[in-house]
Scaffold this motif. Structure first.
Motif, PDB file in Angstrom:
ATOM      1  N   LYS A  21     -11.955 -36.164  40.763  1.00 44.87           N
ATOM      2  CA  LYS A  21     -13.054 -35.724  39.925  1.00 44.87           C
ATOM      3  C   LYS A  21     -14.370 -35.881  40.682  1.00 44.87           C
ATOM      4  O   LYS A  21     -14.618 -36.906  41.313  1.00 44.87           O
ATOM      5  N   TYR A  48     -12.338 -40.592  43.674  1.00 46.20           N
ATOM      6  CA  TYR A  48     -13.317 -39.587  43.261  1.00 46.20           C
ATOM      7  C   TYR A  48     -13.781 -38.779  44.474  1.00 46.20           C
ATOM      8  O   TYR A  48     -13.686 -39.223  45.616  1.00 46.20           O
ATOM      9  N   ASN A  87     -16.666 -28.936  38.381  1.00 45.54           N
ATOM     10  CA  ASN A  87     -16.514 -29.052  36.934  1.00 45.54           C
ATOM     11  C   ASN A  87     -16.022 -30.457  36.602  1.00 45.54           C
ATOM     12  O   ASN A  87     -15.637 -31.216  37.496  1.00 45.54           O
ATOM     13  N   ASP A  88     -16.047 -30.795  35.288  1.00 45.14           N
ATOM     14  CA  ASP A  88     -15.665 -32.151  34.868  1.00 45.14           C
ATOM     15  C   ASP A  88     -16.421 -33.160  35.723  1.00 45.14           C
ATOM     16  O   ASP A  88     -15.850 -34.076  36.317  1.00 45.14           O
ATOM     17  N   LEU A  89     -17.720 -32.993  35.749  1.00 48.17           N
ATOM     18  CA  LEU A  89     -18.611 -33.616  36.727  1.00 48.17           C
ATOM     19  C   LEU A  89     -19.393 -34.773  36.121  1.00 48.17           C
ATOM     20  O   LEU A  89     -19.890 -34.692  34.997  1.00 48.17           O
ATOM     21  N   THR A 114     -19.950 -34.058  32.343  1.00 51.07           N
ATOM     22  CA  THR A 114     -19.284 -34.817  31.287  1.00 51.07           C
ATOM     23  C   THR A 114     -19.863 -36.218  31.117  1.00 51.07           C
ATOM     24  O   THR A 114     -19.696 -36.821  30.058  1.00 51.07           O
TER      25      THR A 114
END
Length: 273
Positions: A21, A48, A87-89, A114
């Motif tokens: 992520k 990450y 995304n999903d940051l 997020t």
């Protein structure tokens, strides 16, 4: 070294390490992404993808005369993130970088961001105004601008004392940490350093904080001599809808030593929730 070119032709340097992520880290004034080296490695080591950029005018990015304002900083960040299709940051910002990521998340980050983390961040507003009587008077920021213009090298050396709380009894900050601050500061373009003072002190982030609809972790040292906690975190937590405030007793503005160790573990814990 990776570079990204913005829509106005400005080259932005960034480092990109790890997989998983994505987490974007935004530095404070007058520093660079090197201020986040420990955190970049920590995040990458913990699964990450850690990305830290040099704001325009700073570090290895283009030495810009124009665009040294918070709207442009946030737009630059948005374009970098879009170019990498993140995304999903999660976004993390220290000091001026805290303002940058809050504005980015509020105005550009819908559907991508997020979580938000700030440390010693400048929002909601540093400058004293009729509507913000508890802020710092304009003379404080005029003094910073004068110091940058007259002898930036000496000014950055002296600034490290308050930045790291080295002027407090029992301070354990190293000489190396202070020299690293000076080294990064000397890479910033003079015009960018000068204009950024207005950006971090006079930008009002009140509506950005109110607009955030994702969780935000607000970290602040209660002995921060650069961005006083009463003007910043203690007001920001009242404006956000999904906020968590943590006050670090005795911690200064600069992230180092025991404060850094505790904050880094808090960052990992918040990202894992």
């Amino acid at each position: 070294m990776p570079y990204f070119t913005t829509s106005d032709g400005t080259e932005i340097y960034y480092t990109d390490q790890g997989t998983g992520k994505p987490v974007i880290l935004s530095h404070g004034w007058p520093l660079s992404s090197d201020a986040w080296q420990v955190e970049v490695k920590l995040l990458a080591d913990n699964g990450y993808r850690a990305i830290a950029h040099d704001r325009r005018g700073h570090g290895r990015s283009a030495k810009t005369y124009t665009g040294n304002d918070m709207d442009t900083y946030a737009r630059d960040l948005a374009e970098l993130i879009e170019s990498l299709d993140l995304n999903d940051l999660a976004v993390i910002g220290h000091s001026t970088g805290g303002g940058e990521v809050v504005r980015y998340a509020a105005q550009h980050g819908a559907g991508r961001v997020t979580k938000v983390i700030t440390a010693g961040a400048v929002p909601p507003l540093m400058l004293q105004t009729a509507a913000n009587p508890d802020g710092l008077p304009i003379e404080v920021f005029d003094g910073i601008r004068a110091g940058v213009l007259s002898d930036s090298s000496q000014f950055y050396i002296e600034l490290t004392e308050a930045f790291f709380g080295a002027n407090r009894p029992g301070s354990a900050v190293s000489e190396g940490a202070k020299r690293e601050f000076w080294r990064q500061g000397m890479l910033v373009n003079l015009a960018a350093a000068y204009d950024c003072v207005t950006a971090f002190s006079e930008t009002d982030f009140t509506e950005d904080l109110r607009a955030l609809d994702v969780p935000i972790f607000i970290a602040h040292g209660d002995d921060d001599q650069i961005v006083p906690i009463k003007d910043a975190a203690l007001k920001s937590i009242e404006l956000v809808r999904h906020g968590t405030l943590k006050v670090y007793p005795g911690a200064p503005h600069g992230i180092s030593g025991a404060y850094q160790a505790e904050l880094d573990q808090d960052i990992l814990a918040f990202l894992a929730t």
